[in-house]
Design a protein around this motif. Sequence first.
Motif, PDB file in Angstrom:
ATOM      1  N   ARG A   9      99.204  34.962  89.916  1.00  0.00           N
ATOM      2  CA  ARG A   9      98.109  34.823  90.891  1.00  0.00           C
ATOM      3  C   ARG A   9      97.738  36.178  91.495  1.00  0.00           C
ATOM      4  O   ARG A   9      96.576  36.505  91.662  1.00  0.00           O
ATOM      5  N   PHE A  10      98.758  36.945  91.843  1.00  0.00           N
ATOM      6  CA  PHE A  10      98.523  38.271  92.420  1.00  0.00           C
ATOM      7  C   PHE A  10      97.787  39.167  91.424  1.00  0.00           C
ATOM      8  O   PHE A  10      96.828  39.857  91.765  1.00  0.00           O
ATOM      9  N   LEU A  11      98.213  39.147  90.166  1.00  0.00           N
ATOM     10  CA  LEU A  11      97.554  39.928  89.122  1.00  0.00           C
ATOM     11  C   LEU A  11      96.108  39.466  88.932  1.00  0.00           C
ATOM     12  O   LEU A  11      95.193  40.283  88.790  1.00  0.00           O
ATOM     13  N   PHE A  12      95.885  38.161  88.951  1.00  0.00           N
ATOM     14  CA  PHE A  12      94.535  37.613  88.822  1.00  0.00           C
ATOM     15  C   PHE A  12      93.635  38.088  89.963  1.00  0.00           C
ATOM     16  O   PHE A  12      92.492  38.496  89.739  1.00  0.00           O
ATOM     17  N   VAL A  13      94.118  38.055  91.201  1.00  0.00           N
ATOM     18  CA  VAL A  13      93.340  38.504  92.370  1.00  0.00           C
ATOM     19  C   VAL A  13      93.019  39.993  92.248  1.00  0.00           C
ATOM     20  O   VAL A  13      91.887  40.416  92.510  1.00  0.00           O
ATOM     21  N   VAL A  16      90.264  40.437  89.583  1.00  0.00           N
ATOM     22  CA  VAL A  16      88.964  39.989  90.104  1.00  0.00           C
ATOM     23  C   VAL A  16      88.408  41.022  91.081  1.00  0.00           C
ATOM     24  O   VAL A  16      87.210  41.348  91.038  1.00  0.00           O
ATOM     25  N   LEU A  17      89.217  41.559  91.963  1.00  0.00           N
ATOM     26  CA  LEU A  17      88.766  42.583  92.912  1.00  0.00           C
ATOM     27  C   LEU A  17      88.306  43.848  92.198  1.00  0.00           C
ATOM     28  O   LEU A  17      87.283  44.438  92.563  1.00  0.00           O
ATOM     29  N   LEU A  18      89.031  44.280  91.187  1.00  0.00           N
ATOM     30  CA  LEU A  18      88.627  45.469  90.427  1.00  0.00           C
ATOM     31  C   LEU A  18      87.296  45.243  89.717  1.00  0.00           C
ATOM     32  O   LEU A  18      86.427  46.120  89.710  1.00  0.00           O
ATOM     33  N   ILE A  19      87.108  44.070  89.127  1.00  0.00           N
ATOM     34  CA  ILE A  19      85.842  43.752  88.458  1.00  0.00           C
ATOM     35  C   ILE A  19      84.700  43.725  89.471  1.00  0.00           C
ATOM     36  O   ILE A  19      83.608  44.232  89.208  1.00  0.00           O
ATOM     37  N   LEU A  20      84.937  43.152  90.636  1.00  0.00           N
ATOM     38  CA  LEU A  20      83.920  43.095  91.687  1.00  0.00           C
ATOM     39  C   LEU A  20      83.542  44.501  92.167  1.00  0.00           C
ATOM     40  O   LEU A  20      82.357  44.823  92.297  1.00  0.00           O
ATOM     41  N   ILE A  21      84.532  45.328  92.394  1.00  0.00           N
ATOM     42  CA  ILE A  21      84.275  46.704  92.844  1.00  0.00           C
ATOM     43  C   ILE A  21      83.506  47.476  91.776  1.00  0.00           C
ATOM     44  O   ILE A  21      82.542  48.189  92.083  1.00  0.00           O
ATOM     45  N   LEU A  22      83.898  47.338  90.526  1.00  0.00           N
ATOM     46  CA  LEU A  22      83.208  48.013  89.430  1.00  0.00           C
ATOM     47  C   LEU A  22      81.764  47.526  89.310  1.00  0.00           C
ATOM     48  O   LEU A  22      80.839  48.328  89.111  1.00  0.00           O
ATOM     49  N   SER A  23      81.553  46.222  89.452  1.00  0.00           N
ATOM     50  CA  SER A  23      80.192  45.666  89.377  1.00  0.00           C
ATOM     51  C   SER A  23      79.308  46.209  90.489  1.00  0.00           C
ATOM     52  O   SER A  23      78.161  46.610  90.246  1.00  0.00           O
TER      53      SER A  23
END
Length: 139
Positions: A9-13, A16-23
């Motif tokens: 779960r921690f890895l998934f979060v 997701v945060l890295l993808i959001l920041i990159l986007s």
Amino acid sequence: MYGRKVKLRFLFVIIVLLILILSVFLVLKSLEENVVYFQSPSEIYTSSELDKKKIRVGGMVKKNSILITANEIKFIITDFKNEINVTYAGAVPNLFEEGKGVVAEGFLKDRNYFSATKILAKHDENYMPPEVKAAIEEK
């Protein structure tokens, strides 16, 4: 210590945060290239440095300043304090005329000369763009 489920779960979060920041970064970077700043002739005249970026110059078309040749149109944009000479090759909007508000988009050659790539005057004859109105009232 932590179970496998918590670690996943921690890895998934984190992913997701890295993808959001990159986007968000990519969207802002692409928008940065398309931003066009508005300036009045007085702001251009008093600016300390001339950018080679695309800008918009707004004001009123000076009376008796429109000169139409075979392949271009020359006119003067004024804010009643300073003026800038504009050259444009192309079709102008129907409402483009002397004494009316206009916004020209293009590149600044020097403090007195502007090469327009687009003329924005698609409005009724009584309308004045808010930026132009604010710049004229400020002067």
